[in-house]
Design a protein around this motif. Sequence first.
Motif, PDB file in Angstrom:
ATOM      1  N   ASP A  21       0.836  -1.197   0.000  1.00  0.00           N
ATOM      2  CA  ASP A  21       0.000   0.000   0.000  1.00  0.00           C
ATOM      3  C   ASP A  21       0.875   1.253   0.000  1.00  0.00           C
ATOM      4  O   ASP A  21       2.078   1.210   0.259  1.00  0.00           O
ATOM      5  CB  ASP A  21      -0.954  -0.003   1.194  1.00  0.00           C
ATOM      6  CG  ASP A  21      -0.217  -0.036   2.519  1.00  0.00           C
ATOM      7  OD1 ASP A  21       0.366   0.990   2.900  1.00  0.00           O
ATOM      8  OD2 ASP A  21      -0.227  -1.099   3.170  1.00  0.00           O
TER       9      ASP A  21
ATOM     10  N   VAL B 246     -11.214   1.198   1.138  1.00  0.00           N
ATOM     11  CA  VAL B 246      -9.838   1.666   1.014  1.00  0.00           C
ATOM     12  C   VAL B 246      -9.131   1.510   2.354  1.00  0.00           C
ATOM     13  O   VAL B 246      -9.703   1.798   3.411  1.00  0.00           O
ATOM     14  CB  VAL B 246      -9.810   3.138   0.562  1.00  0.00           C
ATOM     15  CG1 VAL B 246      -8.388   3.664   0.514  1.00  0.00           C
ATOM     16  CG2 VAL B 246     -10.467   3.290  -0.803  1.00  0.00           C
TER      17      VAL B 246
ATOM     18  N   THR C  89      -9.345  -1.985  -2.269  1.00  0.00           N
ATOM     19  CA  THR C  89      -8.104  -1.459  -2.812  1.00  0.00           C
ATOM     20  C   THR C  89      -7.316  -0.701  -1.756  1.00  0.00           C
ATOM     21  O   THR C  89      -7.879  -0.247  -0.748  1.00  0.00           O
ATOM     22  CB  THR C  89      -8.382  -0.518  -4.001  1.00  0.00           C
ATOM     23  OG1 THR C  89      -7.155  -0.089  -4.585  1.00  0.00           O
ATOM     24  CG2 THR C  89      -9.186   0.698  -3.565  1.00  0.00           C
ATOM     25  N   HIS C  90      -5.997  -0.595  -1.952  1.00  0.00           N
ATOM     26  CA  HIS C  90      -5.197   0.328  -1.147  1.00  0.00           C
ATOM     27  C   HIS C  90      -4.861   1.577  -1.953  1.00  0.00           C
ATOM     28  O   HIS C  90      -4.125   2.446  -1.478  1.00  0.00           O
ATOM     29  CB  HIS C  90      -3.914  -0.352  -0.643  1.00  0.00           C
ATOM     30  CG  HIS C  90      -2.990  -0.824  -1.719  1.00  0.00           C
ATOM     31  ND1 HIS C  90      -2.695  -2.155  -1.932  1.00  0.00           N
ATOM     32  CD2 HIS C  90      -2.278  -0.149  -2.647  1.00  0.00           C
ATOM     33  CE1 HIS C  90      -1.850  -2.264  -2.934  1.00  0.00           C
ATOM     34  NE2 HIS C  90      -1.583  -1.066  -3.387  1.00  0.00           N
TER      35      HIS C  90
ATOM     36  N   VAL D  18      -5.960   4.912  -3.434  1.00  0.00           N
ATOM     37  CA  VAL D  18      -7.006   5.934  -3.369  1.00  0.00           C
ATOM     38  C   VAL D  18      -7.250   6.581  -4.725  1.00  0.00           C
ATOM     39  O   VAL D  18      -8.334   7.104  -4.982  1.00  0.00           O
ATOM     40  CB  VAL D  18      -6.659   7.015  -2.315  1.00  0.00           C
ATOM     41  CG1 VAL D  18      -6.701   6.438  -0.922  1.00  0.00           C
ATOM     42  CG2 VAL D  18      -5.312   7.654  -2.594  1.00  0.00           C
TER      43      VAL D  18
ATOM     44  N   ALA E 118      -9.714   4.375  -6.487  1.00  0.00           N
ATOM     45  CA  ALA E 118     -10.993   4.500  -5.776  1.00  0.00           C
ATOM     46  C   ALA E 118     -11.707   5.787  -6.178  1.00  0.00           C
ATOM     47  O   ALA E 118     -12.914   5.799  -6.432  1.00  0.00           O
ATOM     48  CB  ALA E 118     -10.763   4.466  -4.267  1.00  0.00           C
TER      49      ALA E 118
ATOM     50  N   ILE F 166     -16.763   6.003  -0.908  1.00  0.00           N
ATOM     51  CA  ILE F 166     -15.521   5.439  -0.362  1.00  0.00           C
ATOM     52  C   ILE F 166     -15.719   5.158   1.119  1.00  0.00           C
ATOM     53  O   ILE F 166     -16.257   6.001   1.861  1.00  0.00           O
ATOM     54  CB  ILE F 166     -14.333   6.397  -0.569  1.00  0.00           C
ATOM     55  CG1 ILE F 166     -13.907   6.400  -2.039  1.00  0.00           C
ATOM     56  CG2 ILE F 166     -13.147   6.011   0.314  1.00  0.00           C
ATOM     57  CD1 ILE F 166     -12.755   7.339  -2.354  1.00  0.00           C
TER      58      ILE F 166
END
Length: 543
Positions: free
Chosen positions: A184, A316, A481-482, A484, A487, A494
């Motif tokens: 990440d 996230v 997901t990591h 952003v 995203a 989010i």
Amino acid sequence: MTEQPALEISNLSVGYAGESGIIPAVEDVSLSIAPGEFVGLAGESGCGKSTIAQSILRLLRAPGVITGGTIRICGSDVLSSDDDKVRALRWRTASIVLQNSLTSLNPVKRIGWQLQEVLDRAKGSETARRTPAELLEMVDIDPARLRAFPHQLSGGQRQRVVIAMALALCPALVILDEPTTALDVIVQQEIFVTVKALQQRMGFAVLLITHDLPLLFDVADRIAVMKDGRIVENATIEDFRRNPRHPYSRVLIEATPRLNLSGPGSARPPSAAHPVLETAHLRKTYGDAPWSHASALVAVDDVSLRVAPSEIVAIVGASGSGKSTLGRMVTGLIRPTSGDILLDGRPPVPVSQRRKGQSRAAQMVFQDVYGSLNPLHTIGHHLRRAVISAPSGGRDVARRVDDLLAEVGLTPPSNYLDRRPHELSGGQRQRVGLARALAASPKLLVADEPVSMLDVSIRRDILSLIARLRDEQGVAVLYITHDVISAGYIADRIVVMHRGQIVEEGPAKAVLANPRHDYTRRLIAAVPGGIAPADAAALQPAT
């Protein structure tokens, strides 16, 4: 007198032997790195970057063949030296950090033993006086972890251990081959802050191989861009950002994701419809069994969440925040310790209890689709099995398989049915993973890091495909997901997770433009080179 380069590659050509002869992979590549210089080698998968890295230390295995050129490390000719001399160069003069740290470490040996094994190569020198504890402290790991096995460390800690091993004998050149792709952004930032500090202190040169341009913009002095086995541009980072000269360089820059708050994710108002997914006080712990001597680890802690029909919600958070555990509970792959899950109004059926043809409201799309496909079977076989197992059963299986391939953009279907996973690109394999998930006509897709292993130009294609499937088929998406940036590109909403809990949630654009929680602000601040200048003011910490 001019200082000798740490690395000098001249007219290097490399190929792979096949039935029809040697297939070129690297052609006439020349590259020089000065002592203490940080150079990035950029390009998409298959362009020849890792082949060059393996050639530098003579790690290239058959059917790879170096067909021409020279490689010198601190003046030593690598290609004309015998094996003993090249082995002496490794670790002492040049070292390499590979992408997958877990496979770089011996799983049955403790970390301290493995660090000492590297130090033993320097017997009789000043370097041999260093200890494994000093190496761990150098990369900001508590020496108490010396007795840990690799699987007991986080991904970031394992990568730091491999970096410590690479620097143990104070080499003049360190090669970093995609070292943080699966990590990440916060851990990635921490690792490269460590590498840059160590480089300034120790003076080694770095060759960073990556497809991540924003990362290079943050850390590199110079960039070399590869395409189809050749270097097409070599420039300082400042010149490259201001005036990229090659058309392919401009394509890469345009494809680079930026946190610019635009994309297919819409600002649609919350739906009043019955939610596709609803969780209440969901909790998952590990190590709490009566026979376990380990203290309980709380992976997911009191998570309540709703996903409306046709909504894309991004979960996230950093590695270990509980994102994937949440997704696996939602799809029935693991059972929650406590709490409730409703999928389309009903509890999910655990995988172990599912029967053929049973309704599957949620389907998983995995990060490593290659690992989730049997390499022995064709794409047609995988999709036919998925269709036959779906609630609609075996009605006109062939037509349904063709339709699925067409829906994910693999046309004509006949080009893919008889191919095996290794014969497809990463993006094509991920499209097959989406097609397989859609075979059951789910109400919810749980996409767990579906683009983290793909090149930037392919990532946007896959994200746009997911958004199109939502628009055309009405399927809701839980996007884990990591990242952003992705995203913000795709999500309507989010949800930020940290240490198993939801710490912030809201419309995607609002969360990114005005983050309220300290952890959300840390995530956004750690994005390498990804914040568009126009958005910089909007991304200041909230007061």
